[in-house]
Design a protein around this motif. Structure first.
Motif, PDB file in Angstrom:
ATOM      1  N   SER A 123    -116.547 -44.739  92.015  1.00  0.00           N
ATOM      2  CA  SER A 123    -117.441 -45.324  91.021  1.00  0.00           C
ATOM      3  C   SER A 123    -117.043 -44.847  89.640  1.00  0.00           C
ATOM      4  O   SER A 123    -116.334 -43.850  89.487  1.00  0.00           O
ATOM      5  CB  SER A 123    -118.898 -44.918  91.297  1.00  0.00           C
ATOM      6  OG  SER A 123    -119.354 -45.484  92.494  1.00  0.00           O
ATOM      7  N   ALA A 124    -117.514 -45.552  88.644  1.00  0.00           N
ATOM      8  CA  ALA A 124    -117.325 -45.161  87.248  1.00  0.00           C
ATOM      9  C   ALA A 124    -118.543 -45.653  86.483  1.00  0.00           C
ATOM     10  O   ALA A 124    -119.181 -46.637  86.878  1.00  0.00           O
ATOM     11  CB  ALA A 124    -116.051 -45.774  86.681  1.00  0.00           C
ATOM     12  N   ILE A 125    -118.870 -44.944  85.413  1.00  0.00           N
ATOM     13  CA  ILE A 125    -120.007 -45.331  84.583  1.00  0.00           C
ATOM     14  C   ILE A 125    -119.544 -45.522  83.144  1.00  0.00           C
ATOM     15  O   ILE A 125    -118.547 -44.934  82.722  1.00  0.00           O
ATOM     16  CB  ILE A 125    -121.154 -44.301  84.642  1.00  0.00           C
ATOM     17  CG1 ILE A 125    -120.727 -42.960  84.041  1.00  0.00           C
ATOM     18  CG2 ILE A 125    -121.661 -44.135  86.071  1.00  0.00           C
ATOM     19  CD1 ILE A 125    -121.877 -41.960  83.878  1.00  0.00           C
ATOM     20  N   ALA A 126    -120.300 -46.334  82.423  1.00  0.00           N
ATOM     21  CA  ALA A 126    -120.034 -46.545  81.001  1.00  0.00           C
ATOM     22  C   ALA A 126    -121.293 -47.078  80.348  1.00  0.00           C
ATOM     23  O   ALA A 126    -122.144 -47.667  81.019  1.00  0.00           O
ATOM     24  CB  ALA A 126    -118.891 -47.532  80.790  1.00  0.00           C
ATOM     25  N   LEU A 127    -121.381 -46.875  79.060  1.00  0.00           N
ATOM     26  CA  LEU A 127    -122.436 -47.559  78.320  1.00  0.00           C
ATOM     27  C   LEU A 127    -122.143 -49.053  78.399  1.00  0.00           C
ATOM     28  O   LEU A 127    -120.977 -49.472  78.380  1.00  0.00           O
ATOM     29  CB  LEU A 127    -122.453 -47.093  76.862  1.00  0.00           C
ATOM     30  CG  LEU A 127    -122.825 -45.627  76.629  1.00  0.00           C
ATOM     31  CD1 LEU A 127    -122.740 -45.289  75.144  1.00  0.00           C
ATOM     32  CD2 LEU A 127    -124.217 -45.331  77.165  1.00  0.00           C
ATOM     33  N   PRO A 128    -123.160 -49.894  78.500  1.00  0.00           N
ATOM     34  CA  PRO A 128    -122.936 -51.335  78.674  1.00  0.00           C
ATOM     35  C   PRO A 128    -122.080 -51.971  77.579  1.00  0.00           C
ATOM     36  O   PRO A 128    -121.364 -52.937  77.840  1.00  0.00           O
ATOM     37  CB  PRO A 128    -124.349 -51.927  78.662  1.00  0.00           C
ATOM     38  CG  PRO A 128    -125.243 -50.801  79.031  1.00  0.00           C
ATOM     39  CD  PRO A 128    -124.579 -49.547  78.520  1.00  0.00           C
ATOM     40  N   GLU A 129    -122.119 -51.417  76.375  1.00  0.00           N
ATOM     41  CA  GLU A 129    -121.336 -51.989  75.280  1.00  0.00           C
ATOM     42  C   GLU A 129    -119.883 -51.493  75.235  1.00  0.00           C
ATOM     43  O   GLU A 129    -119.085 -51.954  74.418  1.00  0.00           O
ATOM     44  CB  GLU A 129    -122.026 -51.728  73.931  1.00  0.00           C
ATOM     45  CG  GLU A 129    -122.229 -50.286  73.589  1.00  0.00           C
ATOM     46  CD  GLU A 129    -123.537 -49.676  74.102  1.00  0.00           C
ATOM     47  OE1 GLU A 129    -123.917 -48.621  73.582  1.00  0.00           O
ATOM     48  OE2 GLU A 129    -124.177 -50.218  75.027  1.00  0.00           O
ATOM     49  N   ASN A 130    -119.496 -50.607  76.138  1.00  0.00           N
ATOM     50  CA  ASN A 130    -118.138 -50.064  76.159  1.00  0.00           C
ATOM     51  C   ASN A 130    -117.228 -50.980  76.978  1.00  0.00           C
ATOM     52  O   ASN A 130    -116.845 -50.680  78.102  1.00  0.00           O
ATOM     53  CB  ASN A 130    -118.153 -48.633  76.715  1.00  0.00           C
ATOM     54  CG  ASN A 130    -116.809 -47.956  76.594  1.00  0.00           C
ATOM     55  OD1 ASN A 130    -115.795 -48.586  76.287  1.00  0.00           O
ATOM     56  ND2 ASN A 130    -116.789 -46.663  76.842  1.00  0.00           N
ATOM     57  N   ARG A 131    -116.869 -52.109  76.379  1.00  0.00           N
ATOM     58  CA  ARG A 131    -116.060 -53.117  77.071  1.00  0.00           C
ATOM     59  C   ARG A 131    -114.703 -52.586  77.493  1.00  0.00           C
ATOM     60  O   ARG A 131    -114.174 -52.983  78.536  1.00  0.00           O
ATOM     61  CB  ARG A 131    -115.855 -54.342  76.174  1.00  0.00           C
ATOM     62  CG  ARG A 131    -116.802 -55.476  76.331  1.00  0.00           C
ATOM     63  CD  ARG A 131    -117.218 -55.928  77.700  1.00  0.00           C
ATOM     64  NE  ARG A 131    -116.178 -56.270  78.653  1.00  0.00           N
ATOM     65  CZ  ARG A 131    -116.395 -56.448  79.952  1.00  0.00           C
ATOM     66  NH1 ARG A 131    -117.589 -56.339  80.470  1.00  0.00           N
ATOM     67  NH2 ARG A 131    -115.416 -56.762  80.772  1.00  0.00           N
ATOM     68  N   ALA A 132    -114.101 -51.701  76.708  1.00  0.00           N
ATOM     69  CA  ALA A 132    -112.771 -51.194  77.056  1.00  0.00           C
ATOM     70  C   ALA A 132    -112.809 -50.439  78.380  1.00  0.00           C
ATOM     71  O   ALA A 132    -111.960 -50.657  79.254  1.00  0.00           O
ATOM     72  CB  ALA A 132    -112.231 -50.306  75.941  1.00  0.00           C
ATOM     73  N   SER A 133    -113.799 -49.566  78.560  1.00  0.00           N
ATOM     74  CA  SER A 133    -113.900 -48.837  79.830  1.00  0.00           C
ATOM     75  C   SER A 133    -114.263 -49.762  80.978  1.00  0.00           C
ATOM     76  O   SER A 133    -113.752 -49.622  82.091  1.00  0.00           O
ATOM     77  CB  SER A 133    -114.916 -47.704  79.724  1.00  0.00           C
ATOM     78  OG  SER A 133    -114.325 -46.568  79.135  1.00  0.00           O
ATOM     79  N   ILE A 134    -115.125 -50.723  80.720  1.00  0.00           N
ATOM     80  CA  ILE A 134    -115.487 -51.681  81.768  1.00  0.00           C
ATOM     81  C   ILE A 134    -114.264 -52.501  82.168  1.00  0.00           C
ATOM     82  O   ILE A 134    -114.053 -52.778  83.356  1.00  0.00           O
ATOM     83  CB  ILE A 134    -116.664 -52.564  81.304  1.00  0.00           C
ATOM     84  CG1 ILE A 134    -117.931 -51.688  81.207  1.00  0.00           C
ATOM     85  CG2 ILE A 134    -116.872 -53.749  82.249  1.00  0.00           C
ATOM     86  CD1 ILE A 134    -119.115 -52.353  80.527  1.00  0.00           C
ATOM     87  N   ASN A 135    -113.411 -52.850  81.211  1.00  0.00           N
ATOM     88  CA  ASN A 135    -112.171 -53.564  81.533  1.00  0.00           C
ATOM     89  C   ASN A 135    -111.284 -52.729  82.449  1.00  0.00           C
ATOM     90  O   ASN A 135    -110.670 -53.258  83.383  1.00  0.00           O
ATOM     91  CB  ASN A 135    -111.409 -53.947  80.271  1.00  0.00           C
ATOM     92  CG  ASN A 135    -112.057 -55.089  79.523  1.00  0.00           C
ATOM     93  OD1 ASN A 135    -112.865 -55.838  80.075  1.00  0.00           O
ATOM     94  ND2 ASN A 135    -111.727 -55.222  78.252  1.00  0.00           N
ATOM     95  N   VAL A 136    -111.194 -51.419  82.193  1.00  0.00           N
ATOM     96  CA  VAL A 136    -110.403 -50.540  83.062  1.00  0.00           C
ATOM     97  C   VAL A 136    -110.997 -50.551  84.469  1.00  0.00           C
ATOM     98  O   VAL A 136    -110.270 -50.670  85.462  1.00  0.00           O
ATOM     99  CB  VAL A 136    -110.326 -49.104  82.493  1.00  0.00           C
ATOM    100  CG1 VAL A 136    -109.682 -48.150  83.500  1.00  0.00           C
ATOM    101  CG2 VAL A 136    -109.568 -49.086  81.176  1.00  0.00           C
ATOM    102  N   MET A 137    -112.311 -50.440  84.564  1.00  0.00           N
ATOM    103  CA  MET A 137    -112.975 -50.460  85.875  1.00  0.00           C
ATOM    104  C   MET A 137    -112.624 -51.729  86.639  1.00  0.00           C
ATOM    105  O   MET A 137    -112.304 -51.679  87.833  1.00  0.00           O
ATOM    106  CB  MET A 137    -114.491 -50.358  85.700  1.00  0.00           C
ATOM    107  CG  MET A 137    -114.967 -49.059  85.131  1.00  0.00           C
ATOM    108  SD  MET A 137    -116.754 -49.164  84.794  1.00  0.00           S
ATOM    109  CE  MET A 137    -116.937 -47.859  83.598  1.00  0.00           C
ATOM    110  N   GLU A 138    -112.680 -52.856  85.949  1.00  0.00           N
ATOM    111  CA  GLU A 138    -112.374 -54.130  86.593  1.00  0.00           C
ATOM    112  C   GLU A 138    -110.903 -54.208  87.004  1.00  0.00           C
ATOM    113  O   GLU A 138    -110.578 -54.706  88.089  1.00  0.00           O
ATOM    114  CB  GLU A 138    -112.766 -55.287  85.680  1.00  0.00           C
ATOM    115  CG  GLU A 138    -114.281 -55.400  85.536  1.00  0.00           C
ATOM    116  CD  GLU A 138    -114.742 -56.376  84.475  1.00  0.00           C
ATOM    117  OE1 GLU A 138    -113.927 -56.790  83.610  1.00  0.00           O
ATOM    118  OE2 GLU A 138    -115.944 -56.733  84.498  1.00  0.00           O
ATOM    119  N   LYS A 139    -110.008 -53.692  86.171  1.00  0.00           N
ATOM    120  CA  LYS A 139    -108.582 -53.678  86.522  1.00  0.00           C
ATOM    121  C   LYS A 139    -108.312 -52.785  87.734  1.00  0.00           C
ATOM    122  O   LYS A 139    -107.373 -53.026  88.487  1.00  0.00           O
ATOM    123  CB  LYS A 139    -107.740 -53.222  85.334  1.00  0.00           C
ATOM    124  CG  LYS A 139    -107.663 -54.256  84.232  1.00  0.00           C
ATOM    125  CD  LYS A 139    -106.891 -53.726  83.046  1.00  0.00           C
ATOM    126  CE  LYS A 139    -106.926 -54.700  81.899  1.00  0.00           C
ATOM    127  NZ  LYS A 139    -106.265 -54.168  80.689  1.00  0.00           N
TER     128      LYS A 139
END
Length: 179
Positions: A135-151
């Motif tokens: 798992s990984a967490i991020a603030l909802p507005e942190n698109r860069a980290s969310i992109n890494v999670m999706e990749k």
């Protein structure tokens, strides 16, 4: 646990001897934007908060801790780190079978796929140890980290009010399960 070098990167387990590296990384307000609202970390906080927290979960045999990431071309100059620990480690809902991945990189290295490459290498090392959930967490507005999670192949799981002694925010949780 050992993390083999990936295509462009090498990895080394972080210890208290890396305090200067950790402090330097946290001196960029853009790097700290989604962690502390842009506030830089003091050296006192590195020694008084950051390193003691790291020592609380660090276990090199299990791969838990933080891994310094360097370009193979310049192995002594770290470009960032990847965190590995049980999800919720500092909360009352620790999940030892669900490994949290996290990352922080110098701004100069952003946009090159290094966070994804490094997190993949660390995750693959954990897979060899039999871990099946990440798992990984991020603030909802942190698109860069969310992109890494999706990749990495993670999918949105849920929203969570993540709270421990040093962090108190609404976050998104992304998760990946292996069979």
């Amino acid at each position: 646990m050992e993390i083999n070098g990936s295509q462009r990167l090498s990895y080394r387990f972080i210890t208290a001897k890396d305090a200067d590296f950790l402090w330097h990384l946290d001196q960029d307000e853009a790097v700290m934007r989604y962690i502390t609202g842009g506030k830089k970390t003091s050296m006192a906080d590195i020694h008084g908060v950051f390193l003691p927290r790291l020592q609380a979960y660090a276990d090199e045999n299990l791969g838990w801790g933080m891994w310094k990431v360097s370009l193979k071309a310049s192995p002594h100059q770290g470009i960032g780190w990847v965190l590995v620990r049980p999800m919720g480690f500092f909360t009352s809902q620790r999940q030892p079978g669900n490994i949290e991945l996290g990352w922080r990189f110098h701004r100069e290295s952003w946009g090159n796929g290094y966070a994804t490459e490094a997190a993949t290498a660390v995750r693959d090392g954990q897979l060899k140890l039999g871990i099946k959930q990440f798992s990984a967490i991020a603030l909802p507005e942190n698109r860069a980290s969310i992109n890494v999670m999706e990749k990495l192949g993670m999918s949105f799981s849920h929203h969570l009010h993540y709270q421990d002694a040093h962090f108190d925010e609404q976050v998104v949780v992304y998760t990946q399960h292996f069979q």
